[in-house]
Design a protein around this motif. Sequence first.
Motif, PDB file in Angstrom:
ATOM      1  N   ASN A   1     109.600 136.008 116.240  1.00 28.89           N
ATOM      2  CA  ASN A   1     111.015 135.670 116.069  1.00 28.89           C
ATOM      3  C   ASN A   1     111.563 135.182 117.408  1.00 28.89           C
ATOM      4  OD1 ASN A   1     113.767 135.555 115.452  1.00 28.89           O
ATOM      5  ND2 ASN A   1     113.702 137.429 114.227  1.00 28.89           N
ATOM      6  N   PHE A   2     112.121 133.974 117.391  1.00 25.95           N
ATOM      7  CA  PHE A   2     112.756 133.454 118.608  1.00 25.95           C
ATOM      8  C   PHE A   2     114.058 134.198 118.909  1.00 25.95           C
ATOM      9  CE2 PHE A   2     110.027 129.807 117.646  1.00 25.95           C
ATOM     10  CZ  PHE A   2     109.564 129.481 118.906  1.00 25.95           C
ATOM     11  N   GLU A   3     114.646 134.801 117.881  1.00 25.47           N
ATOM     12  CA  GLU A   3     115.908 135.534 118.012  1.00 25.47           C
ATOM     13  C   GLU A   3     117.004 134.686 118.652  1.00 25.47           C
ATOM     14  OE1 GLU A   3     114.875 139.256 119.929  1.00 25.47           O
ATOM     15  OE2 GLU A   3     114.366 140.150 117.996  1.00 25.47           O
ATOM     16  N   PHE A   4     117.101 133.437 118.183  1.00 28.38           N
ATOM     17  CA  PHE A   4     118.213 132.597 118.603  1.00 28.38           C
ATOM     18  C   PHE A   4     119.506 133.254 118.133  1.00 28.38           C
ATOM     19  CE2 PHE A   4     115.059 128.970 117.963  1.00 28.38           C
ATOM     20  CZ  PHE A   4     114.796 128.835 119.312  1.00 28.38           C
ATOM     21  N   PRO A   5     120.548 133.273 118.950  1.00 25.88           N
ATOM     22  CA  PRO A   5     121.808 133.892 118.540  1.00 25.88           C
ATOM     23  C   PRO A   5     122.315 133.384 117.193  1.00 25.88           C
ATOM     24  CG  PRO A   5     121.864 133.429 120.888  1.00 25.88           C
ATOM     25  CD  PRO A   5     120.596 132.804 120.365  1.00 25.88           C
ATOM     26  N   MET A   6     122.157 132.067 116.946  1.00 23.50           N
ATOM     27  CA  MET A   6     122.671 131.499 115.696  1.00 23.50           C
ATOM     28  C   MET A   6     121.901 132.033 114.489  1.00 23.50           C
ATOM     29  SD  MET A   6     121.154 127.637 115.911  1.00 23.50           S
ATOM     30  CE  MET A   6     119.439 127.343 116.372  1.00 23.50           C
ATOM     31  N   SER A   7     120.576 132.188 114.620  1.00 18.94           N
ATOM     32  CA  SER A   7     119.796 132.656 113.473  1.00 18.94           C
ATOM     33  C   SER A   7     120.033 134.144 113.219  1.00 18.94           C
ATOM     34  CB  SER A   7     118.308 132.395 113.694  1.00 18.94           C
ATOM     35  OG  SER A   7     117.783 133.165 114.757  1.00 18.94           O
ATOM     36  N   VAL A   8     120.185 134.917 114.285  1.00 14.59           N
ATOM     37  CA  VAL A   8     120.481 136.344 114.126  1.00 14.59           C
ATOM     38  C   VAL A   8     121.774 136.521 113.340  1.00 14.59           C
ATOM     39  CG1 VAL A   8     121.106 138.465 115.342  1.00 14.59           C
ATOM     40  CG2 VAL A   8     119.225 137.044 116.197  1.00 14.59           C
ATOM     41  N   LYS A   9     122.786 135.719 113.684  1.00 10.80           N
ATOM     42  CA  LYS A   9     124.086 135.808 113.001  1.00 10.80           C
ATOM     43  C   LYS A   9     123.974 135.341 111.547  1.00 10.80           C
ATOM     44  CE  LYS A   9     128.954 134.486 113.400  1.00 10.80           C
ATOM     45  NZ  LYS A   9     129.121 134.173 111.966  1.00 10.80           N
ATOM     46  N   ARG A  10     123.274 134.230 111.309  1.00 12.07           N
ATOM     47  CA  ARG A  10     123.151 133.697 109.946  1.00 12.07           C
ATOM     48  C   ARG A  10     122.486 134.697 109.011  1.00 12.07           C
ATOM     49  NH1 ARG A  10     120.222 128.023 110.083  1.00 12.07           N
ATOM     50  NH2 ARG A  10     120.976 127.863 107.933  1.00 12.07           N
ATOM     51  N   LEU A  11     121.427 135.306 109.475  1.00 11.29           N
ATOM     52  CA  LEU A  11     120.702 136.259 108.637  1.00 11.29           C
ATOM     53  C   LEU A  11     121.512 137.528 108.412  1.00 11.29           C
ATOM     54  CD1 LEU A  11     117.171 135.709 110.183  1.00 11.29           C
ATOM     55  CD2 LEU A  11     117.914 135.016 107.896  1.00 11.29           C
ATOM     56  N   ARG A  12     122.193 137.973 109.457  1.00 11.68           N
ATOM     57  CA  ARG A  12     123.037 139.165 109.316  1.00 11.68           C
ATOM     58  C   ARG A  12     124.180 138.899 108.339  1.00 11.68           C
ATOM     59  NH1 ARG A  12     124.308 139.932 114.392  1.00 11.68           N
ATOM     60  NH2 ARG A  12     126.241 138.751 114.261  1.00 11.68           N
ATOM     61  N   ASP A  13     124.819 137.742 108.458  1.00 16.75           N
ATOM     62  CA  ASP A  13     125.939 137.401 107.577  1.00 16.75           C
ATOM     63  C   ASP A  13     125.513 137.287 106.120  1.00 16.75           C
ATOM     64  OD1 ASP A  13     127.559 137.352 109.789  1.00 16.75           O
ATOM     65  OD2 ASP A  13     127.741 135.166 109.893  1.00 16.75           O
TER      66      ASP A  13
ATOM     67  N   THR B   1     113.877 129.220 133.337  1.00 10.97           N
ATOM     68  CA  THR B   1     113.856 128.007 132.511  1.00 10.97           C
ATOM     69  C   THR B   1     113.669 128.353 131.044  1.00 10.97           C
ATOM     70  OG1 THR B   1     112.933 126.686 134.316  1.00 10.97           O
ATOM     71  CG2 THR B   1     112.633 125.835 132.086  1.00 10.97           C
ATOM     72  N   LEU B   2     112.753 129.271 130.768  1.00 10.15           N
ATOM     73  CA  LEU B   2     112.478 129.661 129.395  1.00 10.15           C
ATOM     74  C   LEU B   2     113.664 130.386 128.757  1.00 10.15           C
ATOM     75  CD1 LEU B   2     108.839 130.768 130.105  1.00 10.15           C
ATOM     76  CD2 LEU B   2     109.487 128.946 128.509  1.00 10.15           C
ATOM     77  N   LYS B   3     114.351 131.185 129.535  1.00 13.16           N
ATOM     78  CA  LYS B   3     115.531 131.882 129.020  1.00 13.16           C
ATOM     79  C   LYS B   3     116.681 130.903 128.795  1.00 13.16           C
ATOM     80  CE  LYS B   3     114.317 136.321 131.116  1.00 13.16           C
ATOM     81  NZ  LYS B   3     114.605 137.293 132.206  1.00 13.16           N
ATOM     82  N   GLU B   4     116.806 129.920 129.674  1.00 12.50           N
ATOM     83  CA  GLU B   4     117.853 128.904 129.534  1.00 12.50           C
ATOM     84  C   GLU B   4     117.663 128.111 128.248  1.00 12.50           C
ATOM     85  OE1 GLU B   4     117.535 125.219 131.869  1.00 12.50           O
ATOM     86  OE2 GLU B   4     119.505 125.695 132.668  1.00 12.50           O
ATOM     87  N   TRP B   5     116.403 127.746 127.952  1.00  9.62           N
ATOM     88  CA  TRP B   5     116.120 126.993 126.723  1.00  9.62           C
ATOM     89  C   TRP B   5     116.543 127.774 125.491  1.00  9.62           C
ATOM     90  CZ3 TRP B   5     112.680 128.527 122.826  1.00  9.62           C
ATOM     91  CH2 TRP B   5     112.526 127.595 121.779  1.00  9.62           C
ATOM     92  N   ARG B   6     116.241 129.071 125.470  1.00 12.40           N
ATOM     93  CA  ARG B   6     116.530 129.881 124.291  1.00 12.40           C
ATOM     94  C   ARG B   6     118.025 129.958 123.996  1.00 12.40           C
ATOM     95  NH1 ARG B   6     118.170 134.852 123.517  1.00 12.40           N
ATOM     96  NH2 ARG B   6     117.629 135.973 121.608  1.00 12.40           N
ATOM     97  N   GLU B   7     118.869 129.866 125.019  1.00 13.83           N
ATOM     98  CA  GLU B   7     120.309 129.966 124.812  1.00 13.83           C
ATOM     99  C   GLU B   7     120.891 128.731 124.132  1.00 13.83           C
ATOM    100  OE1 GLU B   7     122.171 132.683 125.276  1.00 13.83           O
ATOM    101  OE2 GLU B   7     120.218 133.601 125.679  1.00 13.83           O
ATOM    102  N   ASP B   8     120.277 127.560 124.342  1.00 10.31           N
ATOM    103  CA  ASP B   8     120.797 126.337 123.732  1.00 10.31           C
ATOM    104  C   ASP B   8     119.650 125.361 123.478  1.00 10.31           C
ATOM    105  OD1 ASP B   8     122.486 124.397 122.733  1.00 10.31           O
ATOM    106  OD2 ASP B   8     123.243 123.773 124.692  1.00 10.31           O
TER     107      ASP B   8
END
Length: 214
Positions: free
Chosen positions: A154-166, A197-204
């Motif tokens: 799981n990449f655990e992108f903030p958007m996907s975490v929210k979509r699945l929770r909602d 760099t890897l953490k920056e990519w995951r945020e956006d």
Amino acid sequence: MKQPDRVLAEKLLQISAMILQPDMPFIWGSGWTSPIYNDNRRILSYPDVRNYVKIEMAKNILESYGDATVVAAVSTVAIPIASIVADSLGLPMIFVRATPKDHGLENLIEGKLRPGQKVVLVEDTISTGGSTLKAADIVRDAGSEVLGAVSIFNFEFPMSVKRLRDNEIPTISLTNYKTLIDAAIDIDYIHESDAATLKEWREDPANWMPANKR
């Protein structure tokens, strides 16, 4: 003793099911530029890794979705994994298509799903969460209950975490992006300086570009 998520992260790097290239990023099918490439199909060629995934996924399903009556593969990559997990649990398995088959019965669901059954979705990877949401809708439209989803990664992108929770879809993943990066640093797969760099990519991820192309 290493936790199971850490053990699996290292295994995925060792068999190149996960490849990290911060300086030479990949282009995903979505068009995103990414420093990571994920190919869980490679797991099938390594019996020890395949068996580890099977055992850990079955254990998580028993612990968190113990009343599941059907295992549902969400993507074609997930079909063989869902099959061996369903077999180890002694449960029926189905495959949920992203689009109807273009001939015959034009099925969205392959296999037998009866109204009222309790389904656990099996993904190989959760990124945007779109395929999980679509599969959940199809299963629910068929009159069955979605208990949740389990994935290898799981990449655990903030958007996907929210979509699945909602959409009330609990998710369990055998390993995740943060664990992968931590493992990659510890086994000298990448330099610690690459972590930013890897953490920056995951945020956006949709708008990220490597530093040398900005």
